[in-house]
Design an enzyme around this catalytic site. Structure first.
Site, PDB file in Angstrom:
ATOM      1  N   SER A   1     -16.351  -9.188  21.343  1.00 26.68           N
ATOM      2  CA  SER A   1     -17.404  -8.440  20.654  1.00 26.68           C
ATOM      3  C   SER A   1     -18.755  -9.145  20.837  1.00 26.68           C
ATOM      4  O   SER A   1     -19.127  -9.476  21.958  1.00 26.68           O
ATOM      5  CB  SER A   1     -17.030  -8.258  19.184  1.00 26.68           C
ATOM      6  OG  SER A   1     -17.795  -7.251  18.572  1.00 26.68           O
TER       7      SER A   1
ATOM      8  N   ASP B   1     -11.659   1.467  23.061  1.00 25.37           N
ATOM      9  CA  ASP B   1     -12.653   0.739  22.269  1.00 25.37           C
ATOM     10  C   ASP B   1     -13.723   1.726  21.805  1.00 25.37           C
ATOM     11  O   ASP B   1     -14.482   2.265  22.611  1.00 25.37           O
ATOM     12  CB  ASP B   1     -13.280  -0.368  23.118  1.00 25.37           C
ATOM     13  CG  ASP B   1     -14.230  -1.274  22.330  1.00 25.37           C
ATOM     14  OD1 ASP B   1     -14.558  -0.918  21.182  1.00 25.37           O
ATOM     15  OD2 ASP B   1     -14.617  -2.318  22.868  1.00 25.37           O
TER      16      ASP B   1
ATOM     17  N   HIS C   1     -10.828  -1.832  19.931  1.00 27.64           N
ATOM     18  CA  HIS C   1     -11.793  -2.930  19.993  1.00 27.64           C
ATOM     19  C   HIS C   1     -11.188  -4.261  19.552  1.00 27.64           C
ATOM     20  O   HIS C   1     -11.475  -5.300  20.131  1.00 27.64           O
ATOM     21  CB  HIS C   1     -12.997  -2.595  19.116  1.00 27.64           C
ATOM     22  CG  HIS C   1     -14.109  -3.606  19.195  1.00 27.64           C
ATOM     23  ND1 HIS C   1     -14.844  -3.807  20.351  1.00 27.64           N
ATOM     24  CD2 HIS C   1     -14.594  -4.479  18.280  1.00 27.64           C
ATOM     25  CE1 HIS C   1     -15.753  -4.748  20.131  1.00 27.64           C
ATOM     26  NE2 HIS C   1     -15.613  -5.176  18.882  1.00 27.64           N
TER      27      HIS C   1
END
Length: 408
Positions: free
Chosen positions: A229, A324, A358
């Site tokens: 991230s 994601d 994600h």
């Protein structure tokens, strides 16, 4: 409880967080239908639960490695389904298990289907993040704020900087269990410092690892950086601007400095890639879809936000998930691969996970489809269905005296 019914966790009730256990129930009536439940409380005192219904075989036994769930939190044969489907009663809750010293405790119980669902048997599974002999040391040195995990023995060990958006010890200590010396730190050490980021403290962390006595001569070759991230653009920037970064694992990230400008040696080196909040989509659950709200880094006005990874000497492992929904990780990965290839580079590998979201995390933890976004302060959907890295790091950070078998 029934004295005849037995619930067993094999090979033991105690294991590492990323190890599977086999659940077996014996002493039931032939073809008896029962519900197996799991409950666990996270570090924020939120209770998570799951359940699945099974039919015993002719001998009165249920084996989750063999038998399908008929209904409940999941259906079909999923040996670790009770762990992976743990969910809070409230929407948008992520299971917080980020501190290494306390185990992830899960209580399993077997219940009758009829009447009041009387409990027939129970057992507790303690899932430890730190293996035997691994040491945990808080680090507060210069501008470094983090936790160092050291494997047992004298080394030398391959060294890894674990960059989280916010502080978490989980991934770092699990890597230390596999023979890596790992410093866990965060992009944001407090929620007030989100207007700008300086690369200098992370360079200090790289230098700290390179000169650690248990890293030894291998530190001259360089250290690894693993990130997901927001941490990925810091990891890429370390590879591009800081010497001594040998290998970078990029997990579901971007190719640009998202949301914040990046400074190094008191000068801005990357401009921020911003969000267009008019493109945020609110879903029926109340969580927000932000995947399409991030501006295009390839637009002329945003090119100053792109991390110049083509100048890096590091090896890259790009790991992207198909589903994601935080941002388009696959598109960012493809853009970086194209750019490196255009510059004649072959210093990269790619891994693509169909159906994953994600939050790619260590195995056997509760799956989270939506939760509060730490930077944006509202709930977002992460995407994905409940579902190489060690091998890559070990290859490019090899220490002959510290070779251990990778199992991921």
């Amino acid at each position: 409880m029934s004295s005849q019914v037995r619930l067993r966790l094999l090979p033991s009730t105690r294991c590492l967080f990323d190890e599977p256990v086999q659940l077996k129930v014996a002493g039931l009536r032939s073809r008896q239908v029962v519900t197996i439940r799991a409950t666990s409380t996270d570090e924020r005192e939120v209770v998570f639960g799951s359940s699945a219904t099974y039919r015993a075989d002719d001998g009165g036994e249920v084996d989750l490695n063999r038998d399908p769930s008929l209904n409940g939190s999941y259906v079909g044969v999923q040996p670790m389904g009770l762990l992976q489907s743990l969910k809070a009663d409230t929407l948008h809750k992520y299971f917080f298990k980020n501190k290494a010293l306390n185990p992830h405790v899960v209580k399993f119980s077997v219940h009758e289907q009829e009447g009041d669902g009387r409990m027939l048997a129970e057992e507790t599974n303690e899932r430890f993040l730190m293996g035997d002999g691994v040491s945990r040391d808080p680090i507060k040195e210069g501008n470094i704020r983090g936790v160092l995990f050291t494997p047992p023995g004298e080394g030398p060990f391959p060294a890894v900087l674990d960059l989280g958006t916010f502080m978490s010890e989980k991934r770092a200590c699990l890597l230390a269990n596999k023979g890596f010396l790992v410093l866990s730190t965060a992009v944001f050490n407090d929620r007030q410092n989100m207007k700008e980021i300086h690369l200098d403290p992370f360079k200090e962390a790289v230098d700290f690892l390179r000169h650690h006595p248990k890293v030894g001569p291998a530190g001259s070759k360089g250290v690894g950086v693993i990130s997901r991230s927001k941490g990925t653009d810091i990891a890429l920037s370390l590879a591009a601007f800081v010497p001594g970064v040998q290998a970078v694992v990029w997990i579901n990230g971007t190719s640009a400095s998202v949301g914040t400008p990046l400074y190094y040696k008191k000068q801005q080196i990357l401009s921020p890639l911003m969000f267009d909040f008019s493109k945020v989509i609110t879903t029926k659950s109340g969580a927000n879809l932000i995947k399409y709200a991030i501006e295009d880094p390839l637009e002329e006005k945003n090119k100053g936000s792109l991390v110049p990874i083509e100048r890096a000497k590091s090896q890259f492992l790009f790991v992207a998930a198909e589903d994601d929904l935080n941002w388009d990780s696959k598109a960012y990965m493809d853009e970086m691969v194209e750019r490196l290839t255009r510059h004649g580079k072959e210093n990269f590998e790619t891994v693509f996970y169909p159906g994953a979201g994600h939050l790619l995390e260590p195995p056997y933890g509760p799956f989270c489809s939506s939760a509060l976004h730490g930077m944006l302060s509202f709930s977002v959907v992460w995407g994905g269905e409940p579902r190489k890295i060690q091998e890559f790091l070990r290859t490019h950070l090899s220490c002959d005296d510290a070779q251990t078998k990778a199992n991921l």
